[in-house]
Scaffold this motif. Structure first.
Motif, PDB file in Angstrom:
ATOM      1  N   LEU A 167       0.971  -1.240  -0.183  1.00 15.81           N
ATOM      2  CA  LEU A 167       0.511   0.018   0.116  1.00 15.81           C
ATOM      3  C   LEU A 167       0.582   1.621   0.057  1.00 15.81           C
ATOM      4  N   LYS A 168       1.978   1.202   0.962  1.00 20.06           N
ATOM      5  CA  LYS A 168       3.162   2.331   0.404  1.00 20.06           C
ATOM      6  C   LYS A 168       3.644   2.656  -0.155  1.00 20.06           C
ATOM      7  N   ALA A 169       3.980   1.936  -1.573  1.00 20.90           N
ATOM      8  CA  ALA A 169       4.085   1.481  -2.693  1.00 20.90           C
ATOM      9  C   ALA A 169       3.328   2.327  -3.734  1.00 20.90           C
ATOM     10  N   GLY A 170       1.779   1.786  -3.179  1.00 20.04           N
ATOM     11  CA  GLY A 170       0.555   2.095  -4.175  1.00 20.04           C
ATOM     12  C   GLY A 170       0.945   3.690  -3.598  1.00 20.04           C
ATOM     13  N   PHE A 171       1.022   4.569  -2.770  1.00 23.08           N
ATOM     14  CA  PHE A 171       0.991   5.552  -2.244  1.00 23.08           C
ATOM     15  C   PHE A 171       2.034   6.701  -2.980  1.00 23.08           C
ATOM     16  N   CYS A 172       3.290   5.824  -2.881  1.00 23.07           N
ATOM     17  CA  CYS A 172       4.436   6.390  -3.463  1.00 23.07           C
ATOM     18  C   CYS A 172       4.136   7.059  -5.320  1.00 23.07           C
ATOM     19  N   ALA A 173       3.502   6.825  -5.747  1.00 22.68           N
ATOM     20  CA  ALA A 173       2.908   6.478  -7.223  1.00 22.68           C
ATOM     21  C   ALA A 173       2.729   8.825  -7.878  1.00 22.68           C
ATOM     22  N   PRO A 174       3.226   8.714  -8.622  1.00 31.69           N
ATOM     23  CA  PRO A 174       3.171   9.676  -9.461  1.00 31.69           C
ATOM     24  C   PRO A 174       2.077   9.697  -9.690  1.00 31.69           C
ATOM     25  N   SER A 175       0.893  11.924  -9.984  1.00 30.75           N
ATOM     26  CA  SER A 175      -0.075  11.348  -9.849  1.00 30.75           C
ATOM     27  C   SER A 175      -0.046  13.171 -10.390  1.00 30.75           C
ATOM     28  N   ALA A 176      -1.097  13.166 -11.453  1.00 37.30           N
ATOM     29  CA  ALA A 176      -1.012  14.908 -12.183  1.00 37.30           C
ATOM     30  C   ALA A 176      -1.635  16.255 -11.464  1.00 37.30           C
ATOM     31  N   TYR A 219      -6.055  11.518 -16.887  1.00 36.14           N
ATOM     32  CA  TYR A 219      -5.438  11.447 -16.063  1.00 36.14           C
ATOM     33  C   TYR A 219      -5.826  10.507 -14.701  1.00 36.14           C
ATOM     34  N   LEU A 220      -7.521  10.450 -13.893  1.00 36.78           N
ATOM     35  CA  LEU A 220      -7.497   9.989 -12.631  1.00 36.78           C
ATOM     36  C   LEU A 220      -7.331   7.931 -12.847  1.00 36.78           C
ATOM     37  N   VAL A 221      -7.746   7.696 -14.711  1.00 33.14           N
ATOM     38  CA  VAL A 221      -6.905   6.165 -14.671  1.00 33.14           C
ATOM     39  C   VAL A 221      -5.930   6.421 -14.496  1.00 33.14           C
ATOM     40  N   GLU A 222      -5.306   7.538 -15.538  1.00 32.00           N
ATOM     41  CA  GLU A 222      -3.515   7.156 -15.209  1.00 32.00           C
ATOM     42  C   GLU A 222      -2.873   7.150 -13.503  1.00 32.00           C
ATOM     43  N   ASP A 223      -3.204   8.024 -13.037  1.00 27.09           N
ATOM     44  CA  ASP A 223      -2.622   8.326 -11.881  1.00 27.09           C
ATOM     45  C   ASP A 223      -2.573   6.592 -11.303  1.00 27.09           C
ATOM     46  N   CYS A 224      -4.036   6.108 -10.858  1.00 31.96           N
ATOM     47  CA  CYS A 224      -4.827   4.993 -10.732  1.00 31.96           C
ATOM     48  C   CYS A 224      -3.893   3.673 -11.728  1.00 31.96           C
ATOM     49  N   SER A 225      -3.701   3.980 -12.517  1.00 34.08           N
ATOM     50  CA  SER A 225      -2.572   2.717 -12.899  1.00 34.08           C
ATOM     51  C   SER A 225      -0.923   3.185 -12.465  1.00 34.08           C
ATOM     52  N   ALA A 226      -0.944   4.139 -12.241  1.00 32.19           N
ATOM     53  CA  ALA A 226       0.691   4.466 -12.262  1.00 32.19           C
ATOM     54  C   ALA A 226       0.796   4.097 -10.362  1.00 32.19           C
ATOM     55  N   ALA A 227      -0.227   4.124  -9.478  1.00 33.55           N
ATOM     56  CA  ALA A 227      -0.473   3.088  -7.801  1.00 33.55           C
ATOM     57  C   ALA A 227      -0.179   1.346  -8.867  1.00 33.55           C
ATOM     58  N   ILE A 228      -1.661   1.918  -9.232  1.00 30.49           N
ATOM     59  CA  ILE A 228      -1.424  -0.055  -9.590  1.00 30.49           C
ATOM     60  C   ILE A 228      -0.006  -0.640  -9.901  1.00 30.49           C
ATOM     61  N   GLU A 229       0.839   0.114 -10.935  1.00 30.18           N
ATOM     62  CA  GLU A 229       2.377  -0.415 -11.603  1.00 30.18           C
ATOM     63  C   GLU A 229       3.144  -0.486  -9.934  1.00 30.18           C
ATOM     64  N   ASN A 230       2.442   0.043  -9.202  1.00 31.29           N
ATOM     65  CA  ASN A 230       3.713   0.198  -7.950  1.00 31.29           C
ATOM     66  C   ASN A 230       3.687  -1.240  -7.389  1.00 31.29           C
ATOM     67  N   ILE A 231       2.661  -0.981  -6.881  1.00 34.94           N
ATOM     68  CA  ILE A 231       1.759  -2.205  -5.963  1.00 34.94           C
ATOM     69  C   ILE A 231       2.272  -3.652  -6.643  1.00 34.94           C
ATOM     70  N   LEU A 232       2.312  -3.379  -8.583  1.00 32.48           N
ATOM     71  CA  LEU A 232       2.816  -5.052  -8.872  1.00 32.48           C
ATOM     72  C   LEU A 232       4.527  -4.934  -8.637  1.00 32.48           C
ATOM     73  N   LEU A 233       4.958  -3.732  -8.557  1.00 32.27           N
ATOM     74  CA  LEU A 233       6.388  -3.868  -8.564  1.00 32.27           C
ATOM     75  C   LEU A 233       7.578  -4.384  -7.338  1.00 32.27           C
ATOM     76  N   ALA A 234       5.882  -3.797  -6.549  1.00 35.52           N
ATOM     77  CA  ALA A 234       6.351  -3.908  -4.631  1.00 35.52           C
ATOM     78  C   ALA A 234       6.230  -5.045  -4.702  1.00 35.52           C
ATOM     79  N   ALA A 235       5.236  -5.651  -4.961  1.00 36.24           N
ATOM     80  CA  ALA A 235       4.737  -7.098  -4.817  1.00 36.24           C
ATOM     81  C   ALA A 235       5.881  -8.199  -5.177  1.00 36.24           C
ATOM     82  N   HIS A 236       6.727  -7.790  -6.764  1.00 38.19           N
ATOM     83  CA  HIS A 236       7.566  -8.897  -7.009  1.00 38.19           C
ATOM     84  C   HIS A 236       9.342  -8.524  -5.956  1.00 38.19           C
ATOM     85  N   GLY A 237       9.074  -7.540  -5.887  1.00 38.32           N
ATOM     86  CA  GLY A 237       9.839  -7.218  -4.751  1.00 38.32           C
ATOM     87  C   GLY A 237      10.439  -8.101  -3.920  1.00 38.32           C
TER      88      GLY A 237
END
Length: 173
Positions: A30-39, A90-108
């Motif tokens: 969740l912390k990784a998701g919150f670290c995503a960039p957003s417009a 922008y909403l979809v882009e921002d949430c997609s960035a959060a999703i990718e952060n979660i995916l990468l964090a899970a892998h890590g």
């Protein structure tokens, strides 16, 4: 795991052991998701963590590509807050960035994960919003299935020079 290794070896995992995701790992995701960039740094996301077996099974019933969800440790629904960001693009882009952060964090963290899209398929959006009693200003954008994977991803080189354009568009014909 170094960043480049994480990027090159992360894969969508669809088979899970059923072992729960620890509270510590869930918080890191969740912390990784919150670290995503957003417009404009609006950070228009909210997260619904689902661990209840009946709810996981109901989401899997509603979503044709989330059948693995009940065997995973949890589902994280990334929601877009239209009060924070009214521009759907922008909403979809921002949430997609959060999703990718979660995916990468899970892998890590050595966990498996897969992104199951909700938006823009209105019947999925409506069904998940209703099931989770979401207010009308929230749009469920995507579902991240997370758990202890039975499979491990392997590195695949997807780089395709023919799809890269420098300075201006070029055509090969």
């Amino acid at each position: 795991m170094d960043v480049m290794e994480a990027l090159f070896t992360r894969r969508s995992i669809r088979r899970y052991t059923g072992e729960p995701v620890s509270e510590e790992n869930l918080k890191l995701l969740l912390k990784a998701g919150f670290c995503a960039p957003s417009a404009h740094n609006k950070q228009p996301w909210q997260f619904v963590v689902v661990r209840n077996r009946d709810t996981l099974e109901e989401i899997a019933r509603l979503h044709p590509y989330a059948k693995m969800l009940p065997q995973a440790g949890c589902g994280i629904i990334v929601c877009g807050d239209t009060d924070r960001e009214s521009n759907i693009g922008y909403l979809v882009e921002d949430c997609s960035a959060a999703i990718e952060n979660i995916l990468l964090a899970a892998h890590g963290l050595g966990l498996g994960s897969v992104w199951c899209g909700l938006y823009p398929v209105q019947e999925r959006v409506d069904a998940v919003a209703k099931l989770l009693s979401m207010p009308s200003d929230m749009i469920p954008i995507g579902l991240v299935v997370v758990g202890h994977g039975q499979d491990k991803g392997r590195e695949v080189d997807r780089f395709d020079e023919s799809r890269v354009h420098y300075e201006k568009w070029r055509s090969d014909g």
